[in-house]
Scaffold this active site. Structure first.
Site, PDB file in Angstrom:
ATOM      1  N   ASP A  52       0.840  -1.202   0.000  1.00  0.00           N
ATOM      2  CA  ASP A  52       0.000   0.000   0.000  1.00  0.00           C
ATOM      3  C   ASP A  52       0.877   1.256   0.000  1.00  0.00           C
ATOM      4  O   ASP A  52       0.372   2.381  -0.046  1.00  0.00           O
ATOM      5  CB  ASP A  52      -1.013  -0.010   1.158  1.00  0.00           C
ATOM      6  CG  ASP A  52      -0.365  -0.104   2.515  1.00  0.00           C
ATOM      7  OD1 ASP A  52       0.880  -0.186   2.593  1.00  0.00           O
ATOM      8  OD2 ASP A  52      -1.108  -0.099   3.522  1.00  0.00           O
ATOM      9  N   SER A  53       2.215   1.062  -0.003  1.00  0.00           N
ATOM     10  CA  SER A  53       3.132   2.177  -0.233  1.00  0.00           C
ATOM     11  C   SER A  53       2.907   2.758  -1.633  1.00  0.00           C
ATOM     12  O   SER A  53       3.411   3.834  -1.943  1.00  0.00           O
ATOM     13  CB  SER A  53       4.587   1.734  -0.064  1.00  0.00           C
ATOM     14  OG  SER A  53       4.846   0.553  -0.810  1.00  0.00           O
ATOM     15  N   ASP A  91      -1.083  -6.024  -0.116  1.00  0.00           N
ATOM     16  CA  ASP A  91      -1.536  -5.405   1.136  1.00  0.00           C
ATOM     17  C   ASP A  91      -3.036  -5.176   1.117  1.00  0.00           C
ATOM     18  O   ASP A  91      -3.564  -4.594   0.149  1.00  0.00           O
ATOM     19  CB  ASP A  91      -0.874  -4.026   1.306  1.00  0.00           C
ATOM     20  CG  ASP A  91       0.429  -4.086   2.074  1.00  0.00           C
ATOM     21  OD1 ASP A  91       0.628  -5.026   2.861  1.00  0.00           O
ATOM     22  OD2 ASP A  91       1.256  -3.170   1.874  1.00  0.00           O
ATOM     23  N   LYS A 121      -1.231  -9.415   2.790  1.00  0.00           N
ATOM     24  CA  LYS A 121      -0.526  -8.956   3.992  1.00  0.00           C
ATOM     25  C   LYS A 121      -1.443  -8.003   4.747  1.00  0.00           C
ATOM     26  O   LYS A 121      -2.079  -7.147   4.133  1.00  0.00           O
ATOM     27  CB  LYS A 121       0.792  -8.264   3.616  1.00  0.00           C
ATOM     28  CG  LYS A 121       1.523  -7.682   4.824  1.00  0.00           C
ATOM     29  CD  LYS A 121       2.982  -7.374   4.524  1.00  0.00           C
ATOM     30  CE  LYS A 121       3.249  -6.088   3.801  1.00  0.00           C
ATOM     31  NZ  LYS A 121       2.776  -4.857   4.482  1.00  0.00           N
ATOM     32  N   GLU A 123      -1.656  -5.536   8.418  1.00  0.00           N
ATOM     33  CA  GLU A 123      -0.887  -4.932   9.504  1.00  0.00           C
ATOM     34  C   GLU A 123      -1.595  -5.113  10.837  1.00  0.00           C
ATOM     35  O   GLU A 123      -2.784  -4.794  10.964  1.00  0.00           O
ATOM     36  CB  GLU A 123      -0.721  -3.423   9.250  1.00  0.00           C
ATOM     37  CG  GLU A 123       0.149  -3.103   8.055  1.00  0.00           C
ATOM     38  CD  GLU A 123       0.367  -1.603   7.858  1.00  0.00           C
ATOM     39  OE1 GLU A 123      -0.052  -0.798   8.731  1.00  0.00           O
ATOM     40  OE2 GLU A 123       0.949  -1.235   6.823  1.00  0.00           O
ATOM     41  N   GLU A 190       8.933  -4.346  10.669  1.00  0.00           N
ATOM     42  CA  GLU A 190       9.421  -3.067  10.128  1.00  0.00           C
ATOM     43  C   GLU A 190       9.988  -2.186  11.237  1.00  0.00           C
ATOM     44  O   GLU A 190       9.335  -1.957  12.270  1.00  0.00           O
ATOM     45  CB  GLU A 190       8.259  -2.346   9.408  1.00  0.00           C
ATOM     46  CG  GLU A 190       8.695  -1.015   8.800  1.00  0.00           C
ATOM     47  CD  GLU A 190       7.716  -0.453   7.777  1.00  0.00           C
ATOM     48  OE1 GLU A 190       6.759  -1.173   7.377  1.00  0.00           O
ATOM     49  OE2 GLU A 190       7.921   0.710   7.365  1.00  0.00           O
TER      50      GLU A 190
HETATM   51  O1  KIV Z   1       3.607  -1.148   1.645  1.00  0.00           O
HETATM   52  C1  KIV Z   1       4.792  -1.519   1.668  1.00  0.00           C
HETATM   53  O2  KIV Z   1       5.596  -1.254   0.768  1.00  0.00           O
HETATM   54  C2  KIV Z   1       5.223  -2.330   2.808  1.00  0.00           C
HETATM   55  C3  KIV Z   1       6.684  -2.614   2.945  1.00  0.00           C
HETATM   56  C4  KIV Z   1       7.409  -1.415   3.366  1.00  0.00           C
HETATM   57  C5  KIV Z   1       6.939  -3.778   3.835  1.00  0.00           C
HETATM   58  O3  KIV Z   1       4.423  -2.726   3.596  1.00  0.00           O
END
Ligand code: KIV
Length: 272
Positions: A52-53, A91, A121, A123, A190
């Site tokens: 989600d980055s 994510d 993934k 969080e 992280e």
């Molecule tokens: O969203 C992302 O890129 C991440 C990584 C930094 C692990 O969760």
């Protein structure tokens, strides 16, 4: 310890478990589009994270909070089309799984059905245990994410190292063990102290992938745009830049502008 390197034609969650067992470190990078995914996959990266980055890197938002489920599905489906070998993990974005486990499962099913990704993934630790269990119960592999969890940035207040205090370190260890127990196939840690990350990697059987968590874990993940230097404002200590693409691209594009203005481009051999 010897580092056995076995070639995996296709990377599965089981391959990652084997890599940990064999002491082979796991490589993971982000990708958000077809072209980048093809390059990252061809280079031999084991896991591609549609993070989600993308909210920051692709859309220019300050945090990861604004990105939507539809946008994540779009990015994930582009990535899946470019990948032949790597495991593609997506994510679940902020607001699509925290409220209740039914919503978590619905979001998970949408991503899996509409993007063709291999795993998700999420969080968080015990606060989202029921949602993770429900997703796992539907046969969808889940990677956990603990430590600095950017979707909670407004709770933390800053992006500094997490779990330096004992109470937070203890909760992190408990959460990691809980994620292992309920059936997650791996965990991202992280920005936490290297010693704590190493201890967790030793105490759980599933792979621990670190970002800013030192070398004592089972694998490493970076945001690909940071690692190739396409972004240049973000320079945390843990980031190793392998290229300076921001500068190279700016120079190349500047040269193109000059060539167009000076009528050097196109030349006789560059036209029909
Ligand atoms: O969203 C992302 O890129 C991440 C990584 C930094 C692990 O969760």
């Amino acid at each position: 310890m010897s580092v056995a390197k076995k070639d995996y034609k296709i990377v599965t969650t089981k391959s990652l478990f084997d890599m940990k067992q064999n002491g082979e470190k796991i490589s993971m990078l982000t990708a958000y589009d077809y072209t980048m995914a093809k390059i990252v996959d061809s280079a031999g990266v084991d896991v591609i994270l549609v993070g989600d980055s993308a909210s920051n890197v692709m859309a220019g938002h300050e945090t990861t909070l604004p990105i939507t489920l539809d946008q994540m599905i779009y990015h994930a489906s582009c990535v899946v089309r470019g990948v032949e070998r790597a495991l593609v993990v997506v994510d679940l974005p902020f607001g699509t799984y925290q409220s209740d486990s039914k919503k978590a499962l619905e979001s998970a099913i949408r991503v899996m059905k509409e993007s063709g990704a291999h795993a998700l993934k999420l969080e968080g630790g015990k606060e989202i245990k029921e949602g993770i269990k429900k997703i796992l119960g539907a046969g969808v592999p889940v990677m956990g994410h603990l430590g600095l969890t950017p979707q909670s940035i407004y709770k933390f207040g800053t992006y500094t190292v997490r779990a330096k205090e004992e109470a937070e370190a203890i909760k992190l260890i408990e959460d990691a063990k809980m994620l292992e127990k309920i059936g997650c196939f791996a965990i991202v840690l992280e920005k936490i102290p290297a010693k704590l990350a190493e201890q967790i990697a030793k105490e759980v059987s599933i792979p621990i992938i670190g970002i800013g968590a030192g070398g004592g874990v089972d694998g490493q993940v970076l945001v690909v745009h940071d690692m190739i230097g396409m972004t240049h404002e973000f320079s945390p200590k843990f980031l190793r830049r392998y290229m300076n693409l921001y500068e190279d691209m700016t120079n190349a594009i500047g040269q193109y502008v000059e060539d167009v203005k000076s009528k050097d481009f196109p030349n006789a051999s560059e036209q029909y």
